[in-house]
Design a protein around this motif. Structure first.
Motif, short mmCIF file in Angstrom:
data_model
loop_
_atom_site.label_atom_id
_atom_site.label_comp_id
_atom_site.label_asym_id
_atom_site.label_seq_id
_atom_site.Cartn_x
_atom_site.Cartn_y
_atom_site.Cartn_z
N LEU A 1 0.82 -1.21 0.00
CA LEU A 1 0.00 0.00 0.00
C LEU A 1 0.85 1.26 0.00
O LEU A 1 0.40 2.34 -0.40
CB LEU A 1 -0.92 0.01 1.22
N GLU B 1 -6.91 -4.43 7.90
CA GLU B 1 -8.27 -4.33 7.35
C GLU B 1 -8.66 -2.86 7.16
O GLU B 1 -9.26 -2.49 6.14
CB GLU B 1 -9.26 -5.02 8.30
N HIS B 2 -8.34 -2.04 8.13
CA HIS B 2 -8.65 -0.61 8.03
C HIS B 2 -7.84 0.05 6.92
O HIS B 2 -8.33 0.94 6.20
CB HIS B 2 -8.40 0.08 9.37
N VAL C 1 -6.69 -1.24 4.08
CA VAL C 1 -7.08 -1.60 2.71
C VAL C 1 -8.52 -1.24 2.40
O VAL C 1 -8.92 -1.25 1.23
CB VAL C 1 -6.87 -3.12 2.46
N ALA C 2 -9.30 -0.90 3.42
CA ALA C 2 -10.74 -0.75 3.23
C ALA C 2 -11.09 0.39 2.29
O ALA C 2 -12.11 0.35 1.60
CB ALA C 2 -11.44 -0.55 4.57
N GLY C 3 -10.27 1.42 2.21
CA GLY C 3 -10.63 2.59 1.42
C GLY C 3 -10.27 2.50 -0.05
O GLY C 3 -10.61 3.38 -0.82
N GLY C 4 -9.55 1.47 -0.46
CA GLY C 4 -9.11 1.36 -1.84
C GLY C 4 -10.23 0.95 -2.78
O GLY C 4 -11.35 0.61 -2.36
N GLY D 1 -11.22 -2.46 -1.95
CA GLY D 1 -11.06 -2.61 -0.51
C GLY D 1 -11.88 -3.74 0.08
O GLY D 1 -11.40 -4.50 0.92
N THR D 2 -13.14 -3.87 -0.38
CA THR D 2 -14.00 -4.92 0.18
C THR D 2 -13.44 -6.31 -0.10
O THR D 2 -13.45 -7.19 0.77
CB THR D 2 -15.42 -4.81 -0.42
N LEU E 1 -10.27 -7.07 -0.60
CA LEU E 1 -9.05 -7.28 0.18
C LEU E 1 -9.38 -7.54 1.65
O LEU E 1 -8.71 -8.36 2.30
CB LEU E 1 -8.13 -6.07 0.04
N VAL E 2 -10.37 -6.85 2.18
CA VAL E 2 -10.80 -7.15 3.56
C VAL E 2 -11.29 -8.59 3.64
O VAL E 2 -10.99 -9.32 4.59
CB VAL E 2 -11.90 -6.17 4.01
#
Length: 601
Positions: free
Chosen positions: A323, A400-401, A403-406, A409-410, A412-413
């Motif tokens: 990231l 998790e937090h 990667v969540a915004g990319g 993101g969903t 990857l979470v």
């Protein structure tokens, strides 16, 4: 002791003691050899702690031989990241040496000598501020690791595992050497900081630099066992002495991820776009996490099961680094340190089973383990699944937090959750079956293409006394993994170290004697209510899945739908064939794929 002396001690000290023990080991009583080696490993950890304190404001640079890095000298560079990993090297080395007390049936000082050289190689790799010397320490670490993997020379499988390890890792090192040669030709320097300044910065990507970076990266990713460079790792773990596995999974493989985090910001951060490099690493991270999780769930050989779990988590560490954000790097570092302690403890608990039963086969050991060791094993499995307040849980929650915004993101979470639950469930399934007899005894323990773990060569004489040092070391490691997540000061220091590692400009300034900027602002590494809830949920899901799997009379392989199961099983087994030629082929394919991914606009 000055920080400069401490930085030198962590490399020179183990080497000098190893040379002494090599000369007098045959005549000195075994307890003296044990004590000397353990004290040396503790000294490495203590020196790392001193360096961790000394680098709060700025990195410590040691110009070897008095030659400054700007004039071609070779520096040792210690920042928070390097110091933290030196501490980890020393503590895991201590655990490995303590657990070897009374463990081997026959052991001489040469085992302690190899471990000390291994610690020196890993410490030098972490502290070196020069690409070529990183490769030298890489090879020292690798050569000793080959010998440790094949330590039981009387076993053909041990020699095969060591040979596979040696060939694949040596090829990775040779490719890295080619990359270093190309970079030297382009930039005229080998030091990380001088090379980061010397490389040309054209408007578009420099094809030679891109290719050199891909070659260099290949060597590090082979050591990290990133798919498709991962085939050697499970084979080596299956045959290596159990105390050695704590070092292989706990610190040696994660050092490949460290090298990526160290080299890119300093050398290539202003030359190659972070988006392209990050995209390539994310692809490899996703494939690594999924492959490791699936293979972990299919194992009955406990060492191989834990080794594939390491591969899966290496994918998550690499994901955080890819990231190129402070939060991502912080999550990876905390996750890595917490995982190292927990995974090393689990390997030692498997060593206890081997010492008492002569087997590491999940099916063969059904109900034969003791309850106390079983409780520790279950705790370790829950920690891998993300149970708060273990460091693995904190690192997972931060990742998790992050990667969540990319844009994906969903997904990857979801990958992080699947990896945590899947690997945790596999470990818990084995623990419940072996130590608590959960589920019926499997009626058919044979499988034509499945690696079992029964009839292993015992590494010690059977008995409870021989396993006590291993149990004590495992308890200490689990407590250490707990401290990473439960003690706020530990998480904060690791967060600062991760933020510093991303600042290549600051690193170069420290090495070249230029004004150093302020300490970067660290992303918070504290528990949030959501992270606690998700961690408890993944731990509960892993436990429930493990109970369901243990209660079934058939293995995961037989539960898959017939045709799909057979095809997937056949493909996976033949990919992990154990043949060196196959592994070399995949290494070369991976190099080509990695180069293409990095070169994509």
């Amino acid at each position: 002791m000055s920080p400069e002396a401490a930085a030198t001690l962590v490399i020179v000290g183990p080497v000098l003691l190893a040379c002494v023990l090599l000369g007098v080991g045959r005549v000195v009583p075994r307890p003296v050899v044990d004590a000397a080696a353990v004290l040396a490993a503790l000294a490495v950890a203590a020196a790392g702690g001193l360096l961790l304190v000394a680098t709060r404001e700025h990195p410590v640079v040691v110009a070897l031989g008095g030659w400054s890095p700007s004039s071609g000298g070779i520096p040792l560079v210690v920042d928070g990241l390097a110091a933290a990993l030196v501490v980890l090297v020393g503590l895991l080395g201590t655990a490995a040496l303590v657990s070897s007390w009374r463990y081997f049936v026959t052991v001489e000082a040469r085992f302690h000598v190899l471990v000390l050289f291994f610690l020196a190689g890993m410490s030098g790799f972490v502290l070196s501020g020069d690409l070529f010397d990183m490769l030298v320490f890489f090879e020292l670490m690798g050569a000793v690791a080959y010998a440790l993997a094949a330590y039981k020379t009387e076993e053909a499988r041990s020699l095969q595992g060591g040979l596979t390890f040696g060939v694949t890792n040596s090829l990775g090192a040779y490719l890295s050497l080619c990359g270093i040669a190309l970079l030297y030709a382009r930039g005229g320097a080998l030091g990380l900081a001088p090379l980061g300044v010397a490389l040309p910065r054209p408007e578009g990507p420099d094809a030679l630099v891109v290719f050199a970076f891909a070659l260099l990266l290949t060597g590090w990713l082979v050591k990290a066992a990133v798919v498709p460079f991962h085939f050697w790792l499970a084979d080596a773990h299956a045959v290596a002495p159990t105390p050695v596995c704590t070092l292989f999974s706990g610190i040696m493989a994660p050092l490949g991820v460290y090298a990526v985090l160290r080299v890119y910001p300093v050398v290539f951060g202003d030359v190659l776009p972070a988006d392209g490099v990050g995209r390539a690493l994310i692809v490899l991270a996703v494939v690594t996490a999924l492959t490791g999780t699936l293979m972990c769930a299919l194992q009955r050989h406990l060492k191989r099961l834990l080794a594939y779990s390491t591969i899966a988590h290496i994918g998550l560490f690499l994901l955080g680094v890819a990231l190129w954000t402070s939060e991502g790097a912080t999550s990876s570092l905390i996750y890595l340190v917490g995982h190292s302690a927990v995974k090393a403890a689990l390997f030692l608990l498997v060593g206890v089973l081997l010492a008492r039963t002569g087997s590491v086969d999940e099916l063969d050991l059904h109900g034969k383990g003791d309850r106390f060791t079983g409780v520790l094993f279950v705790v370790g499995g829950l920690a891998l699944a993300g149970l708060p307040p273990f460091g693995t849980g904190l690192g997972k929650g931060l990742l998790e937090h992050a990667v969540a915004g990319g844009p994906v993101g969903t997904l990857l979470v979801g990958l992080i959750l699947v990896t945590s639950v899947g690997t945790g469930a596999a470990v818990l399934r084995a623990g419940l079956r072996v130590h608590f007899g959960v589920g019926p005894e499997p009626p058919d323990r044979s499988h034509p293409e499945q690696t079992g773990g029964e009839g292993e060569e015992q590494e010690t004489t059977p008995g409870r006394e021989q396993a006590r040092p291993m149990i004590g070391a495992a308890v200490a490691l689990l407590l250490g993994g707990l401290a990473v997540g439960a003690v706020p000061a530990v998480g904060h220091r690791l967060a600062v170290a991760a933020a510093e590692a991303l600042d290549g400009t600051r690193y170069r300034a420290a090495v070249l004697g230029e004004p150093i900027g302020p300490v970067p602002t660290a992303t918070g590494a504290e528990w949030q209510l959501l992270e606690v809830g998700v961690g408890l949920g993944t731990a509960a899901a892993a436990l429930a899945l493990a109970v369901l799997a243990a209660r079934r009379t058939t293995s995961a392989r037989e539960r898959w739908p017939g045709r799909a199961r057979r095809r997937a099983e056949h493909a996976l087994e033949h990919l992990h064939s154990g043949h060196i030629g196959d592994y070399v082929t995949w290494l070369l394919v991976g190099t080509v794929v990695l180069t293409g991914l990095v070169a994509l606009p």
